[in-house]
Design a protein around this motif. Structure first.
Motif, PDB file in Angstrom:
ATOM      1  N   VAL A  67      -1.954   5.322 -25.741  1.00 16.12           N
ATOM      2  CA  VAL A  67      -1.070   5.407 -24.579  1.00 16.12           C
ATOM      3  C   VAL A  67      -0.001   4.327 -24.726  1.00 16.12           C
ATOM      4  O   VAL A  67      -0.256   3.251 -25.262  1.00 16.12           O
ATOM      5  CB  VAL A  67      -1.826   5.245 -23.238  1.00 16.12           C
ATOM      6  CG1 VAL A  67      -2.795   6.399 -23.030  1.00 16.12           C
ATOM      7  CG2 VAL A  67      -2.543   3.919 -23.154  1.00 16.12           C
ATOM      8  N   ARG A 130      -6.146  13.368 -19.052  1.00 18.15           N
ATOM      9  CA  ARG A 130      -5.328  12.537 -18.167  1.00 18.15           C
ATOM     10  C   ARG A 130      -5.677  11.087 -18.473  1.00 18.15           C
ATOM     11  O   ARG A 130      -6.854  10.721 -18.574  1.00 18.15           O
ATOM     12  CB  ARG A 130      -5.612  12.830 -16.706  1.00 18.15           C
ATOM     13  CG  ARG A 130      -4.786  11.943 -15.779  1.00 18.15           C
ATOM     14  CD  ARG A 130      -4.991  12.282 -14.327  1.00 18.15           C
ATOM     15  NE  ARG A 130      -4.091  11.458 -13.517  1.00 18.15           N
ATOM     16  CZ  ARG A 130      -4.391  11.053 -12.309  1.00 18.15           C
ATOM     17  NH1 ARG A 130      -5.525  11.408 -11.740  1.00 18.15           N
ATOM     18  NH2 ARG A 130      -3.532  10.309 -11.643  1.00 18.15           N
ATOM     19  N   ARG A 132      -4.917   7.061 -17.221  1.00 19.79           N
ATOM     20  CA  ARG A 132      -4.398   6.199 -16.154  1.00 19.79           C
ATOM     21  C   ARG A 132      -4.741   4.765 -16.489  1.00 19.79           C
ATOM     22  O   ARG A 132      -5.797   4.486 -17.038  1.00 19.79           O
ATOM     23  CB  ARG A 132      -5.052   6.516 -14.803  1.00 19.79           C
ATOM     24  CG  ARG A 132      -4.867   7.907 -14.314  1.00 19.79           C
ATOM     25  CD  ARG A 132      -5.577   8.188 -12.980  1.00 19.79           C
ATOM     26  NE  ARG A 132      -7.012   7.958 -13.075  1.00 19.79           N
ATOM     27  CZ  ARG A 132      -7.734   7.221 -12.221  1.00 19.79           C
ATOM     28  NH1 ARG A 132      -7.164   6.629 -11.189  1.00 19.79           N
ATOM     29  NH2 ARG A 132      -9.020   7.079 -12.376  1.00 19.79           N
ATOM     30  N   TYR A 142      -0.222   2.943 -14.003  1.00 23.40           N
ATOM     31  CA  TYR A 142       0.479   3.890 -14.863  1.00 23.40           C
ATOM     32  C   TYR A 142      -0.369   5.155 -14.973  1.00 23.40           C
ATOM     33  O   TYR A 142      -1.596   5.108 -14.866  1.00 23.40           O
ATOM     34  CB  TYR A 142       0.679   3.316 -16.272  1.00 23.40           C
ATOM     35  CG  TYR A 142       1.587   2.110 -16.324  1.00 23.40           C
ATOM     36  CD1 TYR A 142       2.962   2.272 -16.463  1.00 23.40           C
ATOM     37  CD2 TYR A 142       1.073   0.823 -16.252  1.00 23.40           C
ATOM     38  CE1 TYR A 142       3.799   1.167 -16.519  1.00 23.40           C
ATOM     39  CE2 TYR A 142       1.903  -0.281 -16.305  1.00 23.40           C
ATOM     40  CZ  TYR A 142       3.270  -0.103 -16.439  1.00 23.40           C
ATOM     41  OH  TYR A 142       4.100  -1.189 -16.489  1.00 23.40           O
ATOM     42  N   THR A 143       0.299   6.299 -15.236  1.00 21.10           N
ATOM     43  CA  THR A 143      -0.416   7.559 -15.379  1.00 21.10           C
ATOM     44  C   THR A 143       0.374   8.526 -16.261  1.00 21.10           C
ATOM     45  O   THR A 143       1.587   8.368 -16.419  1.00 21.10           O
ATOM     46  CB  THR A 143      -0.694   8.213 -14.007  1.00 21.10           C
ATOM     47  OG1 THR A 143      -1.517   9.365 -14.189  1.00 21.10           O
ATOM     48  CG2 THR A 143       0.600   8.606 -13.301  1.00 21.10           C
ATOM     49  N   THR A 144      -0.335   9.494 -16.821  1.00 18.50           N
ATOM     50  CA  THR A 144       0.362  10.572 -17.531  1.00 18.50           C
ATOM     51  C   THR A 144       0.978  11.479 -16.469  1.00 18.50           C
ATOM     52  O   THR A 144       0.477  11.574 -15.349  1.00 18.50           O
ATOM     53  CB  THR A 144      -0.614  11.383 -18.408  1.00 18.50           C
ATOM     54  OG1 THR A 144      -1.751  11.762 -17.645  1.00 18.50           O
ATOM     55  CG2 THR A 144      -1.060  10.600 -19.622  1.00 18.50           C
ATOM     56  N   ASN A 145       2.066  12.154 -16.830  1.00 15.82           N
ATOM     57  CA  ASN A 145       2.693  13.066 -15.874  1.00 15.82           C
ATOM     58  C   ASN A 145       2.835  14.473 -16.427  1.00 15.82           C
ATOM     59  O   ASN A 145       3.620  15.267 -15.928  1.00 15.82           O
ATOM     60  CB  ASN A 145       4.051  12.527 -15.420  1.00 15.82           C
ATOM     61  CG  ASN A 145       5.082  12.507 -16.523  1.00 15.82           C
ATOM     62  OD1 ASN A 145       4.746  12.614 -17.701  1.00 15.82           O
ATOM     63  ND2 ASN A 145       6.342  12.371 -16.154  1.00 15.82           N
ATOM     64  N   SER A 146       2.076  14.770 -17.483  1.00 18.12           N
ATOM     65  CA  SER A 146       2.096  16.109 -18.059  1.00 18.12           C
ATOM     66  C   SER A 146       0.708  16.435 -18.586  1.00 18.12           C
ATOM     67  O   SER A 146      -0.138  15.554 -18.764  1.00 18.12           O
ATOM     68  CB  SER A 146       3.121  16.206 -19.188  1.00 18.12           C
ATOM     69  OG  SER A 146       2.786  15.322 -20.227  1.00 18.12           O
ATOM     70  N   ASN A 148      -1.925  17.253 -21.323  1.00 17.45           N
ATOM     71  CA  ASN A 148      -2.120  16.852 -22.718  1.00 17.45           C
ATOM     72  C   ASN A 148      -3.329  17.618 -23.250  1.00 17.45           C
ATOM     73  O   ASN A 148      -4.459  17.151 -23.158  1.00 17.45           O
ATOM     74  CB  ASN A 148      -2.335  15.347 -22.807  1.00 17.45           C
ATOM     75  CG  ASN A 148      -1.151  14.589 -22.257  1.00 17.45           C
ATOM     76  OD1 ASN A 148      -0.090  14.571 -22.856  1.00 17.45           O
ATOM     77  ND2 ASN A 148      -1.318  13.994 -21.086  1.00 17.45           N
ATOM     78  N   LEU A 163       0.749   9.113 -26.105  1.00 13.42           N
ATOM     79  CA  LEU A 163       0.945   9.644 -24.751  1.00 13.42           C
ATOM     80  C   LEU A 163       1.727   8.624 -23.922  1.00 13.42           C
ATOM     81  O   LEU A 163       1.235   7.531 -23.651  1.00 13.42           O
ATOM     82  CB  LEU A 163      -0.397   9.910 -24.062  1.00 13.42           C
ATOM     83  CG  LEU A 163      -1.379  10.830 -24.782  1.00 13.42           C
ATOM     84  CD1 LEU A 163      -2.656  10.955 -23.974  1.00 13.42           C
ATOM     85  CD2 LEU A 163      -0.759  12.195 -25.018  1.00 13.42           C
ATOM     86  N   LEU A 165       2.997   6.872 -20.658  1.00 16.30           N
ATOM     87  CA  LEU A 165       2.582   6.747 -19.256  1.00 16.30           C
ATOM     88  C   LEU A 165       3.801   6.329 -18.428  1.00 16.30           C
ATOM     89  O   LEU A 165       4.661   5.592 -18.913  1.00 16.30           O
ATOM     90  CB  LEU A 165       1.476   5.709 -19.111  1.00 16.30           C
ATOM     91  CG  LEU A 165       0.186   5.919 -19.922  1.00 16.30           C
ATOM     92  CD1 LEU A 165      -0.824   4.824 -19.595  1.00 16.30           C
ATOM     93  CD2 LEU A 165      -0.408   7.286 -19.682  1.00 16.30           C
TER      94      LEU A 165
END
Length: 169
Positions: A67, A130, A132, A142-146, A148, A163, A165
């Motif tokens: 990440v 996901r 985070r 922070y986080t993923t927004n799509s 995966n 990935l 974030l």
């Protein structure tokens, strides 16, 4: 597995010697032998090198990657990875694997490996990871927004690469 082959033929017969060695005799009299030593513990891969094979490797699919994020995170922060079954849109959440990793160095990137139980993965399924980063109190930083998506039928691992974030709001 050790395999010795003197010659090949389209017609052959097989047998087992008294010491457990499997033999194959071709119609032209050539013989091939197969010894069972270390068959369960090691296997020769495509590169010709021996690699250890264990039951744990066969039972789980490693989901690997890293990440990335802008900035730094404080000590006590954690990377939370959640693999969810996205096959049926009518199911709210169907978590297949989850792992929390303590973040030692608060800088980007952070590598990860999540073990997904193969028995819980349908080859036709759609599974998304996901990621985070949460602070010591559990609040999202922070986080993923799509989505995966992983490859549930990968032989060795499902590599998601990098990935990105985004900051949580």
């Amino acid at each position: 597995m050790t395999l010795s082959l003197a010659a090949c033929s389209s017609s052959d017969s097989e047998g087992v010697t008294s010491d457990g060695t499997e033999t194959t005799e071709t119609t032209d009299g050539a013989a091939a032998t197969d010894t069972a030593e270390d068959d369960a513990a090691t296997e020769e891969d495509a590169t010709g090198e021996d690699s250890d094979i264990s039951a744990a490797d066969a039972d789980s699919l490693p989901v690997v990657g890293e990440v990335t994020f802008d900035g730094e995170v404080a000590a006590g922060s954690q990377l939370v990875l959640t693999l969810t079954d996205m096959t049926d849109a009518n199911v709210d959440t169907n978590v297949k694997a989850e792992e929390t990793i303590e973040i030692e160095d608060g800088t980007s990137p952070i590598s990860f490996e999540l073990a997904a139980p193969r028995a819980d993965l349908d080859p036709r399924g759609r599974y998304s990871l996901r990621a985070r980063i949460v602070d010591a109190g559990g609040a999202d930083l922070y986080t993923t927004n799509s989505a995966n998506f992983i490859d549930p039928v990968a032989e060795t691992s499902s590599d998601l690469g990098s990935l990105p974030l985004i900051a949580a709001s």
